[in-house]
Enzyme design. Structure first.
Site, PDB file in Angstrom:
ATOM      1  N   SER A 108     -18.589  14.616   2.452  1.00  8.40           N
ATOM      2  CA  SER A 108     -17.363  14.389   1.672  1.00  8.40           C
ATOM      3  C   SER A 108     -17.767  13.899   0.286  1.00  8.40           C
ATOM      4  CB  SER A 108     -16.539  13.313   2.375  1.00  8.40           C
ATOM      5  OG  SER A 108     -15.561  12.799   1.503  1.00  8.40           O
ATOM      6  N   SER A 109     -16.903  14.140  -0.696  1.00  3.05           N
ATOM      7  CA  SER A 109     -17.223  13.649  -2.052  1.00  3.05           C
ATOM      8  C   SER A 109     -17.164  12.125  -2.134  1.00  3.05           C
ATOM      9  CB  SER A 109     -16.272  14.272  -3.080  1.00  3.05           C
ATOM     10  OG  SER A 109     -14.932  13.948  -2.789  1.00  3.05           O
ATOM     11  N   CYS A 110     -16.609  11.453  -1.112  1.00  6.24           N
ATOM     12  CA  CYS A 110     -16.555   9.984  -1.165  1.00  6.24           C
ATOM     13  C   CYS A 110     -17.891   9.333  -0.840  1.00  6.24           C
ATOM     14  CB  CYS A 110     -15.456   9.447  -0.251  1.00  6.24           C
ATOM     15  SG  CYS A 110     -15.825   9.586   1.489  1.00  6.24           S
ATOM     16  N   TYR A 137     -16.266   5.259   6.348  1.00  6.17           N
ATOM     17  CA  TYR A 137     -16.365   6.721   6.538  1.00  6.17           C
ATOM     18  C   TYR A 137     -17.545   7.265   5.735  1.00  6.17           C
ATOM     19  CZ  TYR A 137     -14.794  11.608   6.090  1.00  6.17           C
ATOM     20  OH  TYR A 137     -14.704  12.986   6.094  1.00  6.17           O
ATOM     21  N   LYS A 141     -20.884   9.339   6.969  1.00  6.15           N
ATOM     22  CA  LYS A 141     -21.236  10.668   6.448  1.00  6.15           C
ATOM     23  C   LYS A 141     -22.633  10.656   5.815  1.00  6.15           C
ATOM     24  CE  LYS A 141     -17.737  13.249   7.555  1.00  6.15           C
ATOM     25  NZ  LYS A 141     -17.942  14.376   8.463  1.00  6.15           N
ATOM     26  N   HIS A 180      -3.661  12.632   3.683  1.00  7.48           N
ATOM     27  CA  HIS A 180      -4.128  12.615   2.298  1.00  7.48           C
ATOM     28  C   HIS A 180      -2.937  12.827   1.358  1.00  7.48           C
ATOM     29  CE1 HIS A 180      -7.963  13.457   4.409  1.00  7.48           C
ATOM     30  NE2 HIS A 180      -8.441  12.659   3.472  1.00  7.48           N
TER      31      HIS A 180
HETATM   32  O1  GFB Z   1      -5.629  11.669  -0.635  1.00  3.30           O
HETATM   33  P1  GFB Z   1      -6.040  10.250  -0.670  1.00  3.30           P
HETATM   34  O2  GFB Z   1      -5.613   9.389   0.450  1.00  3.30           O
HETATM   35  O3  GFB Z   1      -7.591  10.300  -0.827  1.00  3.30           O
HETATM   36  O4  GFB Z   1      -5.443   9.557  -2.005  1.00  3.30           O
HETATM   37  P2  GFB Z   1      -8.777   9.560  -1.565  1.00  3.30           P
HETATM   38  C1  GFB Z   1      -5.681  10.050  -3.282  1.00  3.30           C
HETATM   39  C2  GFB Z   1      -4.887   9.274  -4.315  1.00  3.30           C
HETATM   40  O5  GFB Z   1      -3.500   9.575  -4.138  1.00  3.30           O
HETATM   41  C3  GFB Z   1      -5.010   7.754  -4.269  1.00  3.30           C
HETATM   42  C4  GFB Z   1      -2.742   8.379  -4.159  1.00  3.30           C
HETATM   43  O6  GFB Z   1      -5.086   7.267  -5.581  1.00  3.30           O
HETATM   44  C5  GFB Z   1      -3.697   7.339  -3.601  1.00  3.30           C
HETATM   45  O7  GFB Z   1      -3.283   6.031  -3.962  1.00  3.30           O
HETATM   46  N1  GFB Z   1      -1.501   8.556  -3.387  1.00  3.30           N
HETATM   47  C6  GFB Z   1      -0.248   8.527  -3.916  1.00  3.30           C
HETATM   48  C7  GFB Z   1      -1.381   8.779  -2.064  1.00  3.30           C
HETATM   49  N2  GFB Z   1       0.662   8.675  -2.958  1.00  3.30           N
HETATM   50  C8  GFB Z   1      -0.009   8.850  -1.794  1.00  3.30           C
HETATM   51  C9  GFB Z   1       0.424   9.062  -0.444  1.00  3.30           C
HETATM   52  O8  GFB Z   1       1.613   9.110  -0.107  1.00  3.30           O
HETATM   53  N3  GFB Z   1      -0.564   9.222   0.483  1.00  3.30           N
HETATM   54  C10 GFB Z   1      -1.889   9.154   0.158  1.00  3.30           C
HETATM   55  N4  GFB Z   1      -2.805   9.324   1.123  1.00  3.30           N
HETATM   56  N5  GFB Z   1      -2.311   8.905  -1.106  1.00  3.30           N
HETATM   57  C11 GFB Z   1      -9.801   9.731   0.818  1.00  3.30           C
HETATM   58  C12 GFB Z   1     -10.867   8.936   1.496  1.00  3.30           C
HETATM   59  O9  GFB Z   1      -9.650   9.076  -0.382  1.00  3.30           O
HETATM   60  O10 GFB Z   1     -10.180  11.070   0.551  1.00  3.30           O
HETATM   61  C13 GFB Z   1     -11.617   9.664   2.502  1.00  3.30           C
HETATM   62  O11 GFB Z   1     -10.303   7.722   1.949  1.00  3.30           O
HETATM   63  C14 GFB Z   1     -11.985  11.072   2.112  1.00  3.30           C
HETATM   64  O12 GFB Z   1     -12.757   8.942   2.829  1.00  3.30           O
HETATM   65  C15 GFB Z   1     -10.821  11.797   1.524  1.00  3.30           C
HETATM   66  O13 GFB Z   1     -13.054  11.078   1.208  1.00  3.30           O
HETATM   67  C16 GFB Z   1     -11.167  13.168   1.005  1.00  3.30           C
HETATM   68  O14 GFB Z   1      -9.452  10.594  -2.398  1.00  3.30           O
HETATM   69  O15 GFB Z   1      -8.393   8.330  -2.315  1.00  3.30           O
END
Ligand code: GFB
Length: 313
Positions: A108-110, A137, A141, A180
């Site tokens: 993952s890119s994280c 996570y 990875k 996500h």
């Molecule tokens: O998609 P997301 O959870 O992935 O969140 P990450 C990306 C951004 O969207 C963050 C915002 O800045 C969130 O605060 N966001 C806004 C939201 N509204 C929402 C919402 O309703 N739901 C969610 N989920 N986000 C994950 C990692 O991080 O990405 C994992 O935790 C993994 O480890 C994955 O790498 C691909 O990019 O922040």
């Protein structure tokens, strides 16, 4: 890999695995070995070992993982680290022990440091501290990447590791607590439209930047690299282009066609400020994504509407 090769696809019911399955079927691979979570628990070493000893797959796509969005990662750190370590350790070790010819692992890119220079080059791995919301996570990875590299060095085992950017597409998780951002926003704008609500509340400040790749492009890249890439170094898979979460909201609002107000819940974390991949290593091999973001969002929204009652349950 030829069309009759015995291919085990771990995680074939998830977002990534189901896309790889569609791609393998479309390309005519006819000897696929699939097990649902009810048929085999990949965190159970004994079950995994006897499955490999019995089935003797030649190629393995390891697309099984415990995944989720920023809140799920932050809320269930123990499950994210334990389940991912177990799944990948069991599958990589059993693959090696049972003579698998090649294994493809998905990171993952994280895994890159939170404040690494952008775009993220493969060599930035382990150059600094991780984003705290998903370090559990990410550590799992990174362990998978290192295990694949160690087995290649010590045993000559042909394992490769792909680092996909944030993925989306049909079959995604639309649960608002664990999903996500992209599927969450599709659901939020759609539900606001249905309820004629005046506004949608979105987590964070909207300033974080993210890159999005359609999962069918990832599946295409996975098959491409299974054929063409045999190196220890990890390889990024993305578009190389990002946008702010505010811009993503605008795009999804346009696709859903409901011009409501957006309010920001700054009490929710933004996560890492930016993570856009440097995709020059993959581009140099001749691969490029095909699905533009707007077309991908439209297709995913159509899928969501078609499966709405099931996906929203
Ligand atoms: O998609 P997301 O959870 O992935 O969140 P990450 C990306 C951004 O969207 C963050 C915002 O800045 C969130 O605060 N966001 C806004 C939201 N509204 C929402 C919402 O309703 N739901 C969610 N989920 N986000 C994950 C990692 O991080 O990405 C994992 O935790 C993994 O480890 C994955 O790498 C691909 O990019 O922040």
């Amino acid at each position: 890999m030829n069309k009759g090769s015995r291919i085990y696809l771990a995680g074939h019911m998830g977002l990534v695995g189901s896309a790889i399955l569609r791609k393998l079927v479309a390309e005519g691979y006819g000897n696929l070995i699939l097990r649902s979570i009810d048929e085999m628990d990949l965190t159970n070493q004994g079950e995994v070992e006897s499955f490999f000893a019995r089935e003797k797959p030649e190629y393995v796509f390891l697309a099984a993982a415990r995944v989720g969005g920023i809140r799920a990662n932050n809320s269930y750190p123990a499950e994210f680290i334990q389940q991912n370590l177990m799944i990948q350790s069991n599958v990589i070790h059993a693959s090696y022990q049972n003579g698998v010819k090649k294994l493809l692992f998905l990171g993952s890119s994280c895994i890159y440091p939170k404040l690494a220079p952008q775009p993220l080059k493969e060599e930035y791995l382990l150059g600094g501290g991780l984003e705290p919301t998903n370090e559990w996570y990410a550590i799992a990875k990174i362990a998978g990447i290192k295990m694949a590299q160690a087995y290649r060095r010590q045993y000559g085992f042909n394992a490769i590791s792909l680092m996909p950017t944030n993925l989306y597409g049909p079959g995604d998780n639309f649960d608002l607590d664990t999903s996500h951002v992209l599927p969450a926003l599709i659901r939020k704008f759609h539900e606001a439209k249905m309820a004629r609500a005046p506004k949608v509340t979105v987590w964070g400040t909207g300033k974080a930047r993210r890159e999005f790749l359609h999962v069918d492009d990832l599946a295409d890249a996975a098959l491409f690299l299974m054929e063409k890439y045999d190196r220890e170094e990890i390889i990024n898979v993305g578009t190389g282009e990002d946008l702010t979460i505010a811009e993503l909201c605008g795009a999804i609002r346009q696709v859903v066609d409901y011009p409501c107000e957006i309010s920001w819940d700054a009490g929710m974390p933004d996560g890492t400020p930016r993570k856009v991949l440097d995709v020059s290593r993959l581009s140099a091999l001749g691969w490029a994504p095909k699905i533009p973001l707007m077309a991908g969002i439209e297709q995913t929204y159509n899928w969501y509407r078609k499966h709405y009652s099931q996906a929203a349950a």
